[in-house]
Design an enzyme around this catalytic site. Structure first.
Site, PDB file in Angstrom:
ATOM      1  N   LEU A 162       0.845  -1.196   0.000  1.00 13.37           N
ATOM      2  CA  LEU A 162       0.000   0.000   0.000  1.00 13.37           C
ATOM      3  C   LEU A 162       0.882   1.247   0.000  1.00 13.37           C
ATOM      4  O   LEU A 162       1.828   1.352   0.796  1.00 13.37           O
ATOM      5  CB  LEU A 162      -0.917  -0.008   1.210  1.00 13.37           C
ATOM      6  CG  LEU A 162      -1.941  -1.144   1.214  1.00 13.37           C
ATOM      7  CD1 LEU A 162      -2.770  -1.117   2.481  1.00 13.37           C
ATOM      8  CD2 LEU A 162      -2.853  -1.095  -0.010  1.00 13.37           C
ATOM      9  N   ASP A 186       8.038   9.263   9.354  1.00 12.99           N
ATOM     10  CA  ASP A 186       9.175  10.040   8.828  1.00 12.99           C
ATOM     11  C   ASP A 186       8.847  11.508   8.569  1.00 12.99           C
ATOM     12  O   ASP A 186       9.677  12.239   8.020  1.00 12.99           O
ATOM     13  CB  ASP A 186       9.698   9.404   7.536  1.00 12.99           C
ATOM     14  CG  ASP A 186       8.730   9.584   6.380  1.00 12.99           C
ATOM     15  OD1 ASP A 186       7.502   9.511   6.616  1.00 12.99           O
ATOM     16  OD2 ASP A 186       9.187   9.819   5.255  1.00 12.99           O
ATOM     17  N   LEU A 208      -4.991   3.754  -1.371  1.00 15.03           N
ATOM     18  CA  LEU A 208      -6.364   3.761  -0.877  1.00 15.03           C
ATOM     19  C   LEU A 208      -7.184   4.689  -1.777  1.00 15.03           C
ATOM     20  O   LEU A 208      -6.670   5.721  -2.224  1.00 15.03           O
ATOM     21  CB  LEU A 208      -6.411   4.282   0.569  1.00 15.03           C
ATOM     22  CG  LEU A 208      -5.775   3.407   1.643  1.00 15.03           C
ATOM     23  CD1 LEU A 208      -5.772   4.159   2.981  1.00 15.03           C
ATOM     24  CD2 LEU A 208      -6.504   2.081   1.786  1.00 15.03           C
ATOM     25  N   LYS A 220      -2.356  13.133   1.064  1.00 13.15           N
ATOM     26  CA  LYS A 220      -3.090  11.879   1.236  1.00 13.15           C
ATOM     27  C   LYS A 220      -2.247  10.766   1.847  1.00 13.15           C
ATOM     28  O   LYS A 220      -2.620   9.597   1.800  1.00 13.15           O
ATOM     29  CB  LYS A 220      -3.681  11.440  -0.103  1.00 13.15           C
ATOM     30  CG  LYS A 220      -4.765  12.422  -0.535  1.00 13.15           C
ATOM     31  CD  LYS A 220      -5.341  12.143  -1.886  1.00 13.15           C
ATOM     32  CE  LYS A 220      -6.336  13.233  -2.250  1.00 13.15           C
ATOM     33  NZ  LYS A 220      -5.712  14.577  -2.428  1.00 13.15           N
TER      34      LYS A 220
END
Ligand code: SAM
Length: 283
Positions: A162, A186, A208, A220
């Protein structure tokens, strides 16, 4: 503990800093026990009062969780967290990542359709943090801890990494696949790193379907627990829009997509009540 208030620790071969850290952690553990018994005592009092008033009493959180767990279906879907980013995180980020993983586990415990959660590539500082900071993690239900990386554990064809940067959109969950989330905090310093690693190693990937269902006023890239929670909500509801509205925090400016006609309110109070809006701001 040796005597009232005194803390016993193994001082052999520990630096001053480590001793201080251990002391602090042990004191926190004691404090937690104290808080737990105060909470239990308060619950007992509240229940006694409710009983006297002829009202139904509430079970403890632990008991409620146990009850929820017995209603759960056995996991059919695998979701792995790729824990190979220790070398790119400082101690604070690692601590944060482990907290996010605890949230993933809490979400799994409450889900009617829990995932089989795997932590792959787990070693070094993340493992140390789990050992030091998360009591009883070894007994977590429906969770597997793996030192090997996801590429060694799963068949290549079954992996879907993902990544927000992917051009492929995740439409459905496929139980023959394992969805891998990068276990990485991070603050966007290593943009697209887990994605480029997965691409370089020849793994499939997907993002997603956020922009297809809701409007976000920020980037996002979600935190590990928000990705996990969105997947878990989708597994239960089959509705991405609802899943994102429930899991993406309001501060990210999540709104119903203008093209979608809706009243903007969730009807699933079951999930609503357990998704926290206080989640980490540290993606
Ligand atoms: C905080 S992000 C890591 C960001 C990091 N800069 C990177 O590129 O790996 C943690 C993980 O969540 C997953 N993730 C975050 N946002 C996502 C999205 N919109 N779609 C799919 N996966 C996402 C990815 O697996 C990512 O590695």
């Amino acid at each position: 503990m040796t005597e009232a208030g005194a803390v016993s620790i193994d001082v052999v071969s520990l630096s001053k800093r480590q001793i201080k850290k251990r002391k602090k952690e042990e004191q926190w553990r004691l404090k937690k026990d104290e808080l737990r018994s105060t909470r239990k005592e308060r619950l007992r009092e509240r229940n006694a009062k409710r009983k006297a008033e002829g009202k139904a009493t509430k079970g403890s959180t632990r008991k409620r969780l146990k009850r929820m767990e017995t209603d759960q279906l056995p996991p059919t879907q695998r979701v792995a967290i790729d824990m190979r980013f220790d070398h790119l995180m400082n101690d604070k980020d690692i601590k944060n990542l482990i907290r996010q993983i605890e949230r993933c586990y809490a979400c799994n415990r409450r889900s009617k359709k829990p995932f089989h959660m795997l932590l792959t590539g787990l070693s070094g500082k993340s493992l140390e943090r789990l050992e030091e900071g998360v009591e009883g993690y070894r007994n977590w239900k429906n969770v597997t801890f793996e030192r090997r990386g996801y590429g060694e554990v799963f068949e290549k064809e079954s992996v879907v990494y993902l990544a927000a940067e992917s051009d492929n959109v995740l439409a459905e969950l496929d139980s023959s696949k394992v969805y891998v989330i990068g276990g990485f905090v991070d603050h966007n310093h290593h943009k697209g790193l887990s994605f480029s690693q997965a691409v370089a190693a020849g793994f499939s990937h997907a993002r997603l379907p956020i922009s297809e269902h809701v409007k976000l006023n920020s980037r996002k890239v979600l935190t590990v627990n928000h990705v996990y929670e969105a997947l878990a909500a989708f597994a239960e509801t089959g509705d991405w829009r609802e899943s994102f509205l429930l899991t993406i925090p309001h501060r990210k400016g999540v709104e119903t997509h203008p093209s979608v006609h809706t009243d903007g309110h969730s009807t699933n109070t079951d999930i609503d009540s357990r998704v926290s809006d206080k989640a980490e701001s540290n993606a």
